[in-house]
Every structure is written in C-alpha cells, then in structure tokens.
Design an enzyme around this catalytic site. Sequence first.
Site, short mmCIF file in Angstrom:
data_model
loop_
_atom_site.label_atom_id
_atom_site.label_comp_id
_atom_site.label_asym_id
_atom_site.label_seq_id
_atom_site.Cartn_x
_atom_site.Cartn_y
_atom_site.Cartn_z
CG HIS A 1 -11.41 0.67 1.46
ND1 HIS A 1 -10.76 1.32 0.44
CD2 HIS A 1 -10.56 0.70 2.52
CE1 HIS A 1 -9.57 1.75 0.88
NE2 HIS A 1 -9.44 1.35 2.14
CE LYS B 1 -8.31 -2.87 -2.19
NZ LYS B 1 -9.08 -1.92 -1.34
CE1 TYR C 1 -6.51 4.96 -1.35
CE2 TYR C 1 -4.22 4.90 -0.64
CZ TYR C 1 -5.52 4.47 -0.52
OH TYR C 1 -5.83 3.55 0.44
CB THR D 1 -7.45 2.49 -3.89
OG1 THR D 1 -6.76 1.27 -3.62
CG2 THR D 1 -8.69 2.56 -3.02
CB SER E 1 -0.90 0.00 1.23
OG SER E 1 -1.55 1.25 1.41
#
Length: 398
Positions: free
Chosen positions: A287, A263, A140, A166, A117
């Site tokens: 999520h 995602k 992101y 995401t 992440s």
Amino acid sequence: MNGVKEGSLALKNFKNTVDFHRAARRALPAPIYHYLAGGADDEWSLVNNERAFRRYQLMPEYLRDISAVDTSTSVLGTSLTAPIILSPTGMSRLFHHQKEIAVAKAAASAGLMYSLSTMGTTSIEDVGAVTPGPKMFQIYIHKDRSLTDEFVDRAKDAGYTALCLTVDTPLAGNRERDGRSGFEIPPRLKLKSLLSFASHPRWAFNLLRYPDFGLANLAGRHDAFAGGAMGVIKYVNSQFDRTVTWDDVAQVVDRWGGPFVIKGVQSAADARRAADVGASAIMISNHGGRQLDFTPAPIDCVLPIREAIGDALELIVDGGVRRGTDIVKVLALGANAVSIGRPYLYALAARGQAGVSRLLSLFQEELERDMALLGASTVSGIKRKHVLASAPDFRHND
C-alpha cells in the site's frame, strides 16, 4: 505552481519522476502534499520500497538484434503498449481539479490500463463513459455486503476490464504526517494550514472553483465526511469489514466472473490462497508504505512468490517503481507488469492531464531504451539471467 501558470514550465523540461515530484511539492499546499507523499509510522517501508530497487543489478547481453524493440504485452487478458498499470488511488481531486478523468484519458491515449478506486472522486460510470481504454475497478469488502455487490455489478455494466480487491486495509494505517500538517478532507482553510493554502493561490482558487471532493462511488449510500476532519479515515475504520476471509473473496471472484486481481499480497502462502480462490493475478503491494510499516518492498517478494506458485497467477508489482530500469528488474524476477501510483499523482498535481501523459511517455521511452541496452527485443525476452542481486538468498536460474 505557487502562482506561476501551469504552462510556464515546458513539459519537455520534465525528464523523470523526480522532476514531477518536485513540481508537485511546489504546486500543492503542505497538508495535501504530505498526504500524498507520506507513509505509516516511521515510514520505513515507504523509503525502502524505492531503495530496494538499488539492490538489484542488470546484466546485459550484447550482439543481439535490437533493431525493433516491442514493449507491448498482455496482462489480465488485455493488450497493453507496455507492462504498466496505473494503480487505484483515492481522491485524485485533492491534487488537481481535473481529477480521475484526466488520468483515465492519459492512460487510454498511452494504451495502458487505468484503475479507479472505490475512494475516487469520479464515479465508475463517468470514467467508463469518458474513455474506451482498458480499465480496472478497485473495491474493498464493506460491512454492508450489498454495497460490495453493487460495485461489482456497476463495474460490469460500465464495461470495466478487470476487478481488483484490496485486502491490506481492514483498518487505516497510522499516518502521522497528516496530524502534524493539519490535513482534513474536504480541505478547509484553518489557522494551522492557512499560510500554506494562501501561498498556493492557483490550488486555492481551484478549490473554490471546483469544490466537489465527495467520494463519487459512495454517493447516496454513505456520507464519508459527516464526521468532519479526517472523515475518510473514520469511514475506513467504521465501514470496512474486519471479518473478511478467503471464503468471502471467493464469492466476489465468482460474482465478477472475469479477470480478478487481489491487491496487497506479499507472502507466497497468500499467493497460493489467491490462486485457490480463482484470482487471475495478485498485486504485490504494501500500500505504498501507508498501512503496516516494516513490511518488505514489493520487488523483494517477487522471486519467492513466483518460485512458489509457478505460472498459476500473473504478478503485478506495486510500490517504488520510478524508472524504466525498475520495470525491467521486476520483469526479470518473474513479474508480468508493474503498477504506479504516486508518480502519476505527482504528474497530475504538477500539470494535470498533460503532465500524466508526459510521465507515461517517459516511462515507455525509458523501458524501450533499457530493453535495447539489455539486449531484449520483447518483454518475454527479459529473463532471470538479466538481473543480479546482492541479497545472500537470491537464487539465479537461466
């Protein structure tokens, strides 16, 4: 675990995800545990993600040759020993001092893909260097677009297999448990949570011994904790770009130039848009029930999306997967793989890298056994005919 040596409970005594969940709850101070286990608002989606799997039944076929069962598959152009991806999860250092490195190593040893992440506590480069296994980096789109571009380029240079964007977090969800429990990042010994930290001396000792909770991939760019308590939530709300559109996604896809996952998609309409902008796959996800509450369980989205897009995209189901039979169900509905997050974090919290390895072996053993009992000797042999559901709009085709 609560002052008990990590090695005192033999790994062989962990039989499933529930066992690791219970051990993680014992191992973690209450604020940390509830941050991991909690969801948004009323936590309806959090609970429904798991319960939804119970609405689907498996229909086995017998007198099939199952002398050799092969769980291997290819996802995102990469060969995996099983259709399992380890989801991107933020700040693994909260749960164990071995943090993301332990999970990446366990995944590589199991022949599975690990996802790092943006909000990780280990850098892109450190994870890339520690394991040759298949890896995905999750990003992101920030207001500072140069930071997003930097992430893409760093993941390329570090040899990552795929990139994951995401899209369901334009701002942080309402996680009320965290306010009630006194959760802060980095963790601090305050009056509200002092008793819980004191009653978990092993975790507290490692807090002092390994105090680095920084967001490693943002080092030198932003101080996410400058605002003190709940610094990460403030960071999300201040730095993530709420103006992002599909045109922006297309630019990231083009810059990456390789296997690309979006995602957070749940609708057939968004799945079509993902295909249009050049994505390789979507990760069907809400999520983990941590963003918008009362969104559907990912397993319930598989069939309508697959029917809408055909074979245009690979589908990865993220949310509620706890058993080998869960994997079989989503494959039968038309998915290509599953992605797990909380299960491996529970295992990490309970026993570090060894715990994650044990959990992954259990998933793989369950999947192999379940496929044999189903009458499917290969992943591609799992078909729509192998799953039934009580939902009135469920359509069954061979």
